[in-house]
Motif scaffolding. Structure first.
Motif, PDB file in Angstrom:
ATOM      1  N   ALA A  46       0.838  -1.216   0.000  1.00 47.73           N
ATOM      2  CA  ALA A  46       0.000   0.000   0.000  1.00 47.73           C
ATOM      3  C   ALA A  46       0.870   1.262   0.000  1.00 47.73           C
ATOM      4  O   ALA A  46       0.409   2.339  -0.384  1.00 47.73           O
TER       5      ALA A  46
ATOM      6  N   GLN B 269      -1.797   6.978  -5.055  1.00 44.65           N
ATOM      7  CA  GLN B 269      -2.740   6.209  -5.879  1.00 44.65           C
ATOM      8  C   GLN B 269      -4.019   7.006  -6.091  1.00 44.65           C
ATOM      9  O   GLN B 269      -4.606   7.502  -5.135  1.00 44.65           O
TER      10      GLN B 269
ATOM     11  N   HIS C 119      -5.762  -3.094  -2.549  1.00 44.53           N
ATOM     12  CA  HIS C 119      -5.351  -2.001  -1.647  1.00 44.53           C
ATOM     13  C   HIS C 119      -6.288  -1.942  -0.436  1.00 44.53           C
ATOM     14  O   HIS C 119      -7.447  -1.582  -0.562  1.00 44.53           O
TER      15      HIS C 119
ATOM     16  N   HIS D  95      -8.592   3.028  -7.297  1.00 43.39           N
ATOM     17  CA  HIS D  95      -8.585   1.982  -6.275  1.00 43.39           C
ATOM     18  C   HIS D  95      -8.278   0.615  -6.868  1.00 43.39           C
ATOM     19  O   HIS D  95      -8.958   0.147  -7.775  1.00 43.39           O
ATOM     20  N   ASP D  96      -7.246   0.005  -6.324  1.00 42.02           N
ATOM     21  CA  ASP D  96      -6.875  -1.359  -6.694  1.00 42.02           C
ATOM     22  C   ASP D  96      -7.547  -2.271  -5.651  1.00 42.02           C
ATOM     23  O   ASP D  96      -7.481  -1.981  -4.451  1.00 42.02           O
TER      24      ASP D  96
END
Ligand SMILES: C[S@@+](CC[C@H](N)C(=O)[O-])C[C@H]1O[C@@H](n2cnc3c(N)ncnc32)[C@H](O)[C@@H]1O
Length: 222
Positions: A128, A134, A141, A137-138
């Motif tokens: 993270a 970022q 994560h 949103h992955d």
């Protein structure tokens, strides 16, 4: 060294310069004080950036890590050059300023503490902890709220602030100490709301609850 001695030292130095009988630069540059403080600084910088790069490779893989993971920007290089220039000028004109060992050792302690906090943050957040914020949103994560993140929300930034200001206190650089404090604080003061805008989008009320419970870790930043 006490303040009284230091002021006396400045007077003596100005007189010696006027009389042309002051020590040569090489004598001062290779003195015990300069050798110790400059080698501590070199080691601190090499260790900080080297370990930052290594951890980025461990968590993100070599193919995803660029030289920016070393966190060396043009502004950063300029700031470091400015601090070395201040150090050398003061070393030559006011060598007594560099002899406040309790100040220098306190700075060294800040460097060590800052480094530990920063690295704990990187290890705790793991994947993270990306050097670029970022904005999408992955799925993988997840919000990190344990370990050092249960004490402050931005331990990586807390650690860097303590580390960077510590390097200047360690060098007994009054000007760069003030400049580094203001510049680094201002950088995080702007970056945190931007970073948290995306974290709120990713994690919603979970992040709101985290933010009300845990302080930012940067003075005067909510
Ligand atoms: C350079 S890291 C800094 C992390 C954090 N601000 C700190 O100082 O420890 C920036 C990335 O960490 C992510 N991040 C920040 N806080 C996080 C948290 N509590 N849990 C998960 N990811 C986080 C952000 O999405 C951003 O992409």
């Amino acid at each position: 060294m006490s303040l009284k001695h230091f002021l006396g030292d400045i007077k003596t130095n100005v007189l010696l310069h006027l009389l042309g009988t002051s020590s040569s630069f090489s004598e001062i540059f290779f003195s015990h004080t300069a050798c110790r403080q400059l080698s501590q600084m070199l080691f601190a910088v090499l260790f900080f950036h080297g370990s930052e790069y290594l951890l980025a490779i461990i968590f993100h893989g070599k193919s995803n890590v660029t030289l920016s993971s070393l966190l060396i920007s043009q502004h950063y290089v300029l700031a470091m050059l400015f601090s070395v220039l201040e150090y050398l000028l003061e070393l030559y004109f006011f060598p007594g300023l560099k002899e406040f060992w309790w100040v220098s050792n306190f700075g060294l302690l800040m460097v060590v503490v800052g480094e530990i906090i920063r690295k704990l943050a990187i290890i705790t957040a793991g994947r993270a902890f990306t050097h670029l914020i970022q904005r999408r949103h992955d799925e993988r994560h997840k919000l990190v709220t344990h370990g050092v993140y249960s004490i402050v929300r931005h331990p990586g930034y807390t650690g860097f602030l303590i580390w960077s200001v510590g390097t200047q206190i360690m060098l007994c650089n009054p000007l760069a100490t003030v400049v580094f404090t203001l510049v680094v604080w201002n950088f995080f003061h702007r970056r945190i709301p931007y970073e948290e805008y995306f974290l709120r989008q990713f994690f919603g009320s979970e992040y709101d609850e985290f933010a009300t419970r845990v302080p930012s870790g940067i003075p005067f930043v909510k």
